[in-house]
Each structure stands twice: as C-alpha cells, then as structure tokens.
Design an enzyme around this catalytic site. Structure first.
Site, PDB file in Angstrom:
ATOM      1  N   THR A 186      15.972  68.087 -62.391  1.00 45.91           N
ATOM      2  CA  THR A 186      17.200  67.591 -61.766  1.00 45.91           C
ATOM      3  C   THR A 186      18.410  68.478 -62.064  1.00 45.91           C
ATOM      4  OG1 THR A 186      16.219  65.424 -62.180  1.00 45.91           O
ATOM      5  CG2 THR A 186      18.427  65.425 -61.306  1.00 45.91           C
TER       6      THR A 186
ATOM      7  N   LYS B 212      18.924  61.451 -67.616  1.00 40.06           N
ATOM      8  CA  LYS B 212      18.845  62.832 -67.084  1.00 40.06           C
ATOM      9  C   LYS B 212      19.726  62.984 -65.848  1.00 40.06           C
ATOM     10  CE  LYS B 212      16.291  62.014 -63.298  1.00 40.06           C
ATOM     11  NZ  LYS B 212      16.500  62.439 -61.909  1.00 40.06           N
TER      12      LYS B 212
END
Ligand SMILES: NC(=O)C1=CN([C@@H]2O[C@H](COP(=O)(O)OP(=O)(O)OC[C@H]3O[C@@H](n4cnc5c(N)ncnc54)[C@H](O)[C@@H]3O)[C@@H](O)[C@H]2O)C=CC1
Ligand SMILES: O=C(CO)COP(=O)(O)O
Length: 320
Positions: A242, A185
């Site tokens: 994120t 990620k």
C-alpha cells in the site's frame, strides 16, 4: 460449499470472481439497478471495468437468498459494517461471517471482528486481510492473504473454503493482530503518499514505512496482539504494497494532500477514518503514535506538510 459475498464493490466482486472458479458463489449488491446492470453487461463497470464476471457467479439483490450460504463474506466499507449487520444479520445467527474490510470504527474504536461478535455473538467471526488489490485478484494474478479466526478449527475450514487457484490463504487465530495490521497500514500509506506528493523523496518514504511499522507493532503489543502477526501478510505485507503503489487509494489520497491537489472524497479510503479512530483510542493509553497523529492532523486541516515534517524531525532522539 456455498459462498456468498455481500457488497459488490471492487473487493467483493474480485473475491467473488476468484471463488467462482471453484464452486457456487452468490454476489449481493444493495442497489437493484447495479444488479441489473451487472446481469446485462456481465461486468461490474463502475468498480472493475474490463473484467468479465464468470457465468456461474449468481448476482442478486435479495439478501435473504444470499444469506443461505455456508460462508458469508462481508465486503462493505468499515464505517458501514455495524449498520449493515444490524440491518441484515439476525442477532441469533450461527453463520460463518468473514469480514473483508480494513479499519476501525470511529464512533466506537471497534475493529471488524469485534463488530461481528457484538452483532451476532453465536456466529463464527473471522477476517480476510492482506496485500491484495482487487484488480489483481479479479485478473487471476497470484495473491497471498491472512485468514484470522479465533477458533482454529473454524479457521481451517474457512482457509480451505476460501483458498482458490490465485488466492493462497495463511491462517492465524490472532484476529486482533490481523485487523490492526490491515487498519494501520492504510494510515502509514497516506503518510507515505504525502511524503512523495510533497517531493520529500524515497528516503523519507522508507523512513515513514519503517517507523510506521514500529508504531503499528507498538500499538498491537500494547493491546495484546502478537507481534508476529504484524510481521506477516496482514501487517508488513500489506504495508509494503500500500505504501509503494499508486493503485492504492490511501496512498493516492496522500499524494494529493502532499501535492496540494484535490481528491474525490466519494472514494473509499479507509485510512482517513481509521487515523481518527486510532488517535481517539490511544489518547488515554498514551501509546506513542506520531505518524498516525500527524496524518489525522493533516486530514482535519490543523497542520500542513512543512510543519508536520518539522514536528516529526524535531522529536527527541532515541534508541531504534
Ligand atoms: N479495493 C481493494 O483493492 C481492496 C479493498 N479492501 C477493503 O474492502 C473494503 C471495501 O472496499 P472496496 O470494495 O474497494 O470499496 P468500493 O468503494 O469499491 O465498494 C464499496 C461497496 O460497498 C457498498 N456499500 C457501502 N455501504 C453499504 C451499506 N451500508 N450496505 C451495503 N453495501 C454498502 C457500496 O455500494 C459499494 O458497492 C474496504 O474496507 C477496503 O479496505 C481490501 C483489500 C483490497
Ligand atoms: O488494502 C488494499 C491492498 O491490500 C487496497 O488498498 P487501498 O484501499 O488503499 O486501495
């Protein structure tokens, strides 16, 4: 239950603060001056300014003292984990060691749980990962994380030990899926930052997040991890956080790259090394990782943003 956190960066300090709300916690820092500064000010000024350290949080630079604990959290950056374990954890250790870092080692392609297993085969190896900014945890804001441990019995014990008033832990035995989600990620977050920094728009970011998630799941399944783990907190959850918040250092690195601005390279940005590690890992297997490859090229300076976008958009059309 005695818990120690090794590494007084932002994340280690935040976890120690939260855990100190329910029992004895020791926070170890490698630099004696840093320990003295935290003791004198009651704060970790460089990493979590404005957050008061609880009085029952014991601060130390003595690793032997810190290692006398029922659970040991390892909160050092990914590329330093193996060296840290070699320096400080005896090979025969039977400790409960929980990695609190995200990424893959560039030199070997190993994730944090494998690195712990290789360094201390008799220890219990686990990973704590998921969507959580250190500043949020330290301020007592609610956070949900994944605790992954191959032994479900040990995982249950760690889940109980590390759940606090503001940290809600979910459990899995799929350590590989959890470490892949947390590592990959970050790479997608860099890509999303580039898109926004270059003015490509929110639609481009949504496309990158979705196709990035597809890429993460593809690699995880190829390596034998469970796709459901990727859809959980450690994968999808952390991807969403994120890729959409300027609190993220990975996203901010991407913003700078996209806008052509400079970036402070002393900042811990795990996705940069991980992009390189994943490109190396997948070279032989042939797993299709176009976004990760693009990020690696942007970071090593062998491609620029317009060429990269053109390359991604001109890939052969296919089913979703
Ligand atoms: N900051 C955050 O919001 C979150 C961070 N993480 C993960 O936590 C890990 C650590 O990140 P941060 O704490 O944010 O980084 P940081 O940059 O705030 O702190 C890193 C700490 O590790 C120490 N360190 C570096 N090399 C070391 C070594 N060889 N031996 C001992 N200590 C060493 C440094 O002195 C520093 O205190 C990363 O993998 C990151 O992805 C995970 C979730 C949230
Ligand atoms: O992992 C994190 C949030 O879950 C922290 O993200 P950054 O390392 O990009 O700041």
């Amino acid at each position: 239950m005695k818990i120690s956190v090794l590494g007084a960066g932002a994340f280690g300090t935040a976890l120690a603060i939260s855990l100190a709300g329910k029992g004895a916690v020791t926070l170890w820092a490698r630099n004696p001056d840093h320990v003295a500064e935290m003791q004198a000010t009651g704060m970790n000024m460089t990493r979590l300014p404005d957050v008061q350290l609880p009085v029952n949080l014991s601060l130390t630079g003595d690793i032997a003292h810190a290692l006398v604990a029922d659970v040991v959290l390892l909160s050092v950056p990914m590329q330093h984990l193996a060296g840290f374990l070699a320096d400080h954890i005896p090979q025969g250790s039977t400790a409960n060691l929980v990695a609190c870092c995200k990424g893959f080692e560039v030199s070997t392609g190993r994730g944090p749980v494998t690195i712990i297993r290789d360094a201390a085969p008799r220890a219990t190896a686990a990973i704590l990962t998921g969507p959580s900014f250190a500043a949020d945890i330290a301020r007592g804001l609610p956070t949900a994380l994944t605790l992954a441990c191959a032994s479900d019995a040990a995982g249950q014990m760690l889940q109980q030990a590390l759940t606090t008033q503001n940290l809600r832990l979910y459990r899995t035995t799929d350590t590989q899926g959890a470490e892949l989600g947390g590592a990959l990620k970050n790479v997608v977050a860099i890509a999303c930052g580039v898109a926004i920094g270059a003015g490509l728009g929110q639609s481009a970011r949504a496309a990158l997040m979705t196709r990035g998630f597809s890429e993460m799941t593809r690699l995880a399944q190829h390596l034998g991890a469970d796709a459901n783990t990727l859809a959980g907190l450690s994968g999808f959850g952390d991807l969403v956080l994120t890729c959409t918040s300027e609190q993220s250092r990975n996203y901010r690195l991407g913003l700078s790259l996209g806008a052509g601005n400079s970036f402070d390279h002393s900042t811990t940005v795990e996705g940069a090394a991980t992009a390189r590690a994943i490109v190396q890992m997948t070279r032989a297997s042939g797993v299709d990782m176009p976004i990760t490859q693009t990020v690696a090229r942007l970071l090593d300076g062998t491609a620029d943003v317009p060429t990269s976008m053109a390359a991604l958009l001109s890939r052969p059309l296919k089913e979703e």
